[in-house]
Scaffold this motif. Structure first.
Motif, PDB file in Angstrom:
ATOM      1  N   ILE A  52      12.205  34.363  28.151  1.00  0.00           N
ATOM      2  CA  ILE A  52      12.764  33.074  28.553  1.00  0.00           C
ATOM      3  C   ILE A  52      14.140  32.974  27.914  1.00  0.00           C
ATOM      4  O   ILE A  52      14.269  33.032  26.693  1.00  0.00           O
ATOM      5  N   ASN A  53      15.148  32.880  28.749  1.00  0.00           N
ATOM      6  CA  ASN A  53      16.536  32.788  28.295  1.00  0.00           C
ATOM      7  C   ASN A  53      17.146  31.496  28.805  1.00  0.00           C
ATOM      8  O   ASN A  53      16.830  31.047  29.913  1.00  0.00           O
ATOM      9  N   ALA A  54      18.014  30.923  28.002  1.00  0.00           N
ATOM     10  CA  ALA A  54      18.693  29.696  28.403  1.00  0.00           C
ATOM     11  C   ALA A  54      20.184  29.841  28.124  1.00  0.00           C
ATOM     12  O   ALA A  54      20.583  30.375  27.095  1.00  0.00           O
ATOM     13  N   ILE A  55      20.979  29.363  29.055  1.00  0.00           N
ATOM     14  CA  ILE A  55      22.432  29.383  28.910  1.00  0.00           C
ATOM     15  C   ILE A  55      22.906  27.939  28.924  1.00  0.00           C
ATOM     16  O   ILE A  55      22.627  27.196  29.879  1.00  0.00           O
ATOM     17  N   ASP A  56      23.601  27.529  27.868  1.00  0.00           N
ATOM     18  CA  ASP A  56      24.211  26.205  27.871  1.00  0.00           C
ATOM     19  C   ASP A  56      25.334  26.225  28.891  1.00  0.00           C
ATOM     20  O   ASP A  56      26.234  27.066  28.832  1.00  0.00           O
ATOM     21  N   VAL A  57      25.246  25.324  29.838  1.00  0.00           N
ATOM     22  CA  VAL A  57      26.208  25.280  30.925  1.00  0.00           C
ATOM     23  C   VAL A  57      27.268  24.240  30.580  1.00  0.00           C
ATOM     24  O   VAL A  57      26.950  23.088  30.333  1.00  0.00           O
ATOM     25  N   TYR A 117      23.700  17.351  28.190  1.00  0.00           N
ATOM     26  CA  TYR A 117      24.338  18.568  28.653  1.00  0.00           C
ATOM     27  C   TYR A 117      23.270  19.376  29.368  1.00  0.00           C
ATOM     28  O   TYR A 117      22.079  19.130  29.225  1.00  0.00           O
ATOM     29  N   MET A 118      23.699  20.329  30.158  1.00  0.00           N
ATOM     30  CA  MET A 118      22.760  21.113  30.958  1.00  0.00           C
ATOM     31  C   MET A 118      22.564  22.500  30.366  1.00  0.00           C
ATOM     32  O   MET A 118      23.499  23.098  29.828  1.00  0.00           O
ATOM     33  N   THR A 119      21.354  22.963  30.493  1.00  0.00           N
ATOM     34  CA  THR A 119      20.999  24.338  30.180  1.00  0.00           C
ATOM     35  C   THR A 119      20.397  24.919  31.451  1.00  0.00           C
ATOM     36  O   THR A 119      19.632  24.249  32.142  1.00  0.00           O
ATOM     37  N   TYR A 120      20.771  26.137  31.772  1.00  0.00           N
ATOM     38  CA  TYR A 120      20.133  26.813  32.901  1.00  0.00           C
ATOM     39  C   TYR A 120      19.139  27.799  32.310  1.00  0.00           C
ATOM     40  O   TYR A 120      19.500  28.638  31.486  1.00  0.00           O
ATOM     41  N   VAL A 121      17.884  27.667  32.703  1.00  0.00           N
ATOM     42  CA  VAL A 121      16.795  28.453  32.125  1.00  0.00           C
ATOM     43  C   VAL A 121      16.360  29.538  33.108  1.00  0.00           C
ATOM     44  O   VAL A 121      16.176  29.275  34.302  1.00  0.00           O
ATOM     45  N   PHE A 122      16.204  30.741  32.566  1.00  0.00           N
ATOM     46  CA  PHE A 122      15.653  31.875  33.317  1.00  0.00           C
ATOM     47  C   PHE A 122      14.358  32.282  32.621  1.00  0.00           C
ATOM     48  O   PHE A 122      14.356  32.595  31.435  1.00  0.00           O
ATOM     49  N   ASP A 123      13.270  32.300  33.350  1.00  0.00           N
ATOM     50  CA  ASP A 123      11.959  32.670  32.814  1.00  0.00           C
ATOM     51  C   ASP A 123      11.479  33.883  33.611  1.00  0.00           C
ATOM     52  O   ASP A 123      11.177  33.780  34.796  1.00  0.00           O
TER      53      ASP A 123
END
Length: 167
Positions: A52-57, A117-123
């Protein structure tokens, strides 16, 4: 902390942060070695890795942070304000499969302010079925490579730039 779980029908290891794939691989193989003599099978029903990775957008995720193929609807003028966005892609691959779940997550500013703020999550859940115990290392290497390639595909140019700068 690492958590190893041994149950009647499963063996698993997990951690929320580690020093890279080599560290994870070493620990998994250590666990396999420890249980190899007590399990009553020469074959794992399923060998999998979940990342599970998250990128602060910083701004709009559709503006270079995430692969356009994943955020295409956000690039449309059809939605004025998006409050929720997610997707799920399942695929059967090489005697196993993969599942990608992705989407926006809104977070509160850690300062306690009401700013979000938004985070885009990849699972990612990538797995192989019916793996001989002696082939565990090779299966792990294959599914890790597949998960990495999938993660790499999910990134937009701004995310790549940010990740390259943090190395």
């Amino acid at each position: 902390g690492w958590l190893a779980t041994i149950k009647h029908s499963s063996v698993s290891i997990e951690n929320s942060g580690y020093d890279g794939y080599a560290d994870l691989r070493r620990r998994v193989l250590q666990l396999v070695s420890a249980v190899e003599e007590i399990i009553e099978s020469d074959v794992w029903t399923r060998v999998g890795l979940r990342y599970i990775n998250a990128i602060d957008v910083h701004g709009d995720p559709a503006e270079g942070w995430v692969n356009d193929a994943l955020v295409g609807p956000l690039q449309s003028d059809a939605f004025a304000v998006v409050s929720d966005y997610s997707g799920r892609i399942a695929s059967a691959v090489d005697g196993g499969g993969c599942l990608l779940q992705h989407g926006l997550r809104f977070n509160e500013d850690q300062s306690g302010a009401e700013n979000q703020y938004m985070t885009y999550v990849f699972d990612f859940d990538v797995y192989r079925n019916e793996v001989a115990v002696q082939d565990t290392a090779a299966a792990l290497d294959d599914i890790h490579a597949q998960a990495f390639n999938l993660f790499d595909w999910c990134l937009g140019p701004k995310a790549r730039e940010q990740l390259s700068a943090t190395k």
